[in-house]
Write a protein that holds these residues in place. Structure first.
Motif, PDB file in Angstrom:
ATOM      1  N   PRO A  88       0.814  -1.227   0.000  1.00 17.71           N
ATOM      2  CA  PRO A  88       0.000   0.000   0.000  1.00 17.71           C
ATOM      3  C   PRO A  88       0.841   1.267   0.000  1.00 17.71           C
ATOM      4  O   PRO A  88       0.405   2.305  -0.514  1.00 17.71           O
ATOM      5  CB  PRO A  88      -0.830  -0.119   1.285  1.00 17.71           C
ATOM      6  CG  PRO A  88      -0.080  -1.070   2.154  1.00 17.71           C
ATOM      7  CD  PRO A  88       0.589  -2.028   1.231  1.00 17.71           C
ATOM      8  N   ILE A  89       2.038   1.211   0.569  1.00 17.65           N
ATOM      9  CA  ILE A  89       2.915   2.375   0.573  1.00 17.65           C
ATOM     10  C   ILE A  89       3.385   2.678  -0.842  1.00 17.65           C
ATOM     11  O   ILE A  89       3.381   3.829  -1.289  1.00 17.65           O
ATOM     12  CB  ILE A  89       4.109   2.147   1.526  1.00 17.65           C
ATOM     13  CG1 ILE A  89       3.602   2.073   2.966  1.00 17.65           C
ATOM     14  CG2 ILE A  89       5.154   3.241   1.360  1.00 17.65           C
ATOM     15  CD1 ILE A  89       4.679   1.744   3.975  1.00 17.65           C
ATOM     16  N   ILE A  90       3.788   1.633  -1.574  1.00 16.59           N
ATOM     17  CA  ILE A  90       4.222   1.816  -2.964  1.00 16.59           C
ATOM     18  C   ILE A  90       3.084   2.399  -3.790  1.00 16.59           C
ATOM     19  O   ILE A  90       3.280   3.331  -4.585  1.00 16.59           O
ATOM     20  CB  ILE A  90       4.673   0.467  -3.564  1.00 16.59           C
ATOM     21  CG1 ILE A  90       5.915  -0.053  -2.839  1.00 16.59           C
ATOM     22  CG2 ILE A  90       4.938   0.607  -5.056  1.00 16.59           C
ATOM     23  CD1 ILE A  90       7.176   0.664  -3.167  1.00 16.59           C
ATOM     24  N   SER A  91       1.890   1.876  -3.609  1.00 15.63           N
ATOM     25  CA  SER A  91       0.741   2.346  -4.376  1.00 15.63           C
ATOM     26  C   SER A  91       0.459   3.822  -4.096  1.00 15.63           C
ATOM     27  O   SER A  91       0.249   4.619  -5.020  1.00 15.63           O
ATOM     28  CB  SER A  91      -0.484   1.503  -4.035  1.00 15.63           C
ATOM     29  OG  SER A  91      -1.628   1.982  -4.717  1.00 15.63           O
ATOM     30  N   ALA A  92       0.462   4.205  -2.803  1.00 11.23           N
ATOM     31  CA  ALA A  92       0.202   5.601  -2.450  1.00 11.23           C
ATOM     32  C   ALA A  92       1.307   6.511  -2.970  1.00 11.23           C
ATOM     33  O   ALA A  92       1.035   7.594  -3.509  1.00 11.23           O
ATOM     34  CB  ALA A  92       0.077   5.728  -0.934  1.00 11.23           C
ATOM     35  N   MET A  93       2.555   6.085  -2.823  1.00 13.04           N
ATOM     36  CA  MET A  93       3.667   6.913  -3.261  1.00 13.04           C
ATOM     37  C   MET A  93       3.639   7.135  -4.775  1.00 13.04           C
ATOM     38  O   MET A  93       3.876   8.246  -5.263  1.00 13.04           O
ATOM     39  CB  MET A  93       4.991   6.264  -2.868  1.00 13.04           C
ATOM     40  CG  MET A  93       6.216   7.093  -3.212  1.00 13.04           C
ATOM     41  SD  MET A  93       7.704   6.090  -3.264  1.00 13.04           S
ATOM     42  CE  MET A  93       7.414   5.077  -4.717  1.00 13.04           C
ATOM     43  N   GLN A  94       3.326   6.096  -5.534  1.00 11.06           N
ATOM     44  CA  GLN A  94       3.281   6.232  -6.993  1.00 11.06           C
ATOM     45  C   GLN A  94       2.262   7.276  -7.420  1.00 11.06           C
ATOM     46  O   GLN A  94       2.546   8.121  -8.273  1.00 11.06           O
ATOM     47  CB  GLN A  94       2.972   4.875  -7.623  1.00 11.06           C
ATOM     48  CG  GLN A  94       4.122   3.896  -7.556  1.00 11.06           C
ATOM     49  CD  GLN A  94       3.782   2.528  -8.128  1.00 11.06           C
ATOM     50  OE1 GLN A  94       2.610   2.221  -8.357  1.00 11.06           O
ATOM     51  NE2 GLN A  94       4.782   1.704  -8.346  1.00 11.06           N
ATOM     52  N   GLY A  95       1.090   7.245  -6.812  1.00 11.39           N
ATOM     53  CA  GLY A  95       0.075   8.228  -7.166  1.00 11.39           C
ATOM     54  C   GLY A  95       0.494   9.649  -6.812  1.00 11.39           C
ATOM     55  O   GLY A  95       0.292  10.586  -7.595  1.00 11.39           O
ATOM     56  N   MET A  96       1.085   9.810  -5.633  1.00 11.79           N
ATOM     57  CA  MET A  96       1.508  11.142  -5.198  1.00 11.79           C
ATOM     58  C   MET A  96       2.641  11.684  -6.058  1.00 11.79           C
ATOM     59  O   MET A  96       2.636  12.862  -6.451  1.00 11.79           O
ATOM     60  CB  MET A  96       1.945  11.088  -3.733  1.00 11.79           C
ATOM     61  CG  MET A  96       0.833  10.741  -2.755  1.00 11.79           C
ATOM     62  SD  MET A  96       1.499  10.439  -1.090  1.00 11.79           S
ATOM     63  CE  MET A  96       0.041   9.853  -0.219  1.00 11.79           C
TER      64      MET A  96
END
Length: 396
Positions: free
Chosen positions: A209-217
């Motif tokens: 979930p951290i990778i997913s959130a970071m990619q979007g940001m």
């Protein structure tokens, strides 16, 4: 350098690492087998790079592993470090005693031996070479990087870090009074917005979930600033997806997530190895969150964690962004070297020098800089607003 030197060439990352003992050699997390293998299998493969790992042996003993690659850049056969744009420090793995014993002439001879083992190429282009290497366990102090002292190497920049000497309060005491006061005000403001939660993940399940959130940001931020969205490149995205599943032999892939009332507002992916915290990629939310300095507060939370783990260094790595000056107290010089190996290479480097001269001039002449940006399909840079009329978002 008095022994018999030989050089082995390996085209496979795993095969090369099977021939050395990385835990006894100086280097960085970027020279670990998982990092290099993930790069070779994703970004490197998509770009047509051919791994080229050199092992230097002295009387049969492995002294250095140099992770290079051979690729085509236009019509040029180019030798670079394996790791490309995702690697902040390009370096060898090196026997500490061997590296520390090299003087100027020995370093020049070492480079001659390594270059003689390279396949035909037009240009050697090696960058972001740190002056020193992290030592393995049992070796005191940083180890000199022989490649940073090769003939023709030039100082091109600095990486910056914060030495962690003591607990969090002791480290913060090194900051300015005004900076610490600003941090406290920002924390109060954010906590007034909702319940703040900071979590750390070091497992595949926790990192997802951290990778997913970071990619979007990060994608949003790149587009906002007129840059290409690197995560739109499937190979770039695949690298970060895969590195999150990797196991570093002497450390770990590290993720941080900050939520307010359960909503992700900042996310970071980094590495931890040999007492060094690698701050690599941080994203933060915009919109209503711009006023809360979530990027800067995320750094503060990460620093508190690193102090609690008794790490030795919080590494901000490459880049001279102004916000770092509030934090750092340690510089790491970075070197680069360009060299032609053919007539085609000499012509290309000559043209490159002319282009760099134009870029230096363009930085001083706004209209020329904007003309170059338009030719490259990028939006023009706006004239700076008069003092007091514009303030950059306080997000990092």
């Amino acid at each position: 350098m008095t022994g018999l030197f030989t050089v082995e060439t390996h085209r496979d990352v795993a095969a090369a690492f099977a021939k050395v003992r990385p835990a006894t050699m100086a280097g960085y997390a970027f020279q670990s087998e998982p990092w290099l293998a993930c790069y070779a299998d994703t970004i490197g493969l998509a770009a047509g790079e051919e791994p080229l790992l050199l092992i230097l042996r002295e009387d049969g003993i492995a002294r250095m592993l140099v992770p290079l690659s051979l690729s085509r850049r236009g019509s040029l056969r180019t030798i670079t470090f394996l790791g490309g744009r995702v690697t902040d420090y390009n370096a060898p793995l090196c026997d500490p005693a061997f590296a520390s014993g090299l003087d100027g002439p020995a370093t020049a001879r070492l480079w001659q031996i390594l270059r003689a083992a390279l396949p035909p190429h037009d240009v050697l282009d090696v960058t972001k070479m740190p002056a020193t290497l992290d030592p393995p366990d049992g070796v005191a102090g940083p180890v000199p990087n022989p490649l940073a002292r090769m003939p023709g190497a030039k100082l091109v920049g600095l990486a910056q870090a914060l030495a962690i000497n003591g607990d969090y309060e002791a480290v913060c005491a090194k900051f300015s009074t005004s900076f610490n006061a600003r941090q406290r005000r920002s924390w109060r403001k954010l906590r007034g917005r909702g319940a703040v939660e900071f979590t750390v993940a070091e497992t595949q399940a926790g990192l997802a979930p951290i990778i997913s959130a970071m990619q979007g940001m990060k994608s949003r931020r790149w587009l906002e600033t007129g840059n290409a969205d690197a995560f739109a490149d499937p190979a770039f995205r695949a690298f970060y997806d895969r590195i999150a599943t990797a196991t570093l032999p002497e450390g770990h892939v590290h993720g941080d997530l900050m939520r307010v009332d359960g909503v992700p507002v900042a996310a970071h992916l980094g590495l931890v190895q040999r007492g060094r915290f690698y701050y690599l990629m941080l994203g933060w939310e915009a919109g209503e969150w711009r006023a809360f300095a979530t990027g800067r507060l995320m750094l503060d939370a990460m620093l508190r964690w690193a102090c609690g783990e008794r790490l030795a260094l919080f590494d901000f790595t490459v880049g001279d962004e102004p916000y770092k000056q509030d934090w750092v107290d340690t510089d790491l010089p970075l070197f680069a070297c360009e060299a032609a190996a053919s007539a085609r290479g000499r012509a290309a480097l000559g043209a490159r020098a002319v282009k760099r001269g134009l870029r230096r001039r363009a930085k001083r002449v706004l209209w020329l800089r904007n003309a170059i940006r338009r030719l490259n399909g990028r939006p023009p840079i706006q004239e700076p607003a008069p003092s007091g009329q514009h303030k950059a978002p306080d997000s990092a």
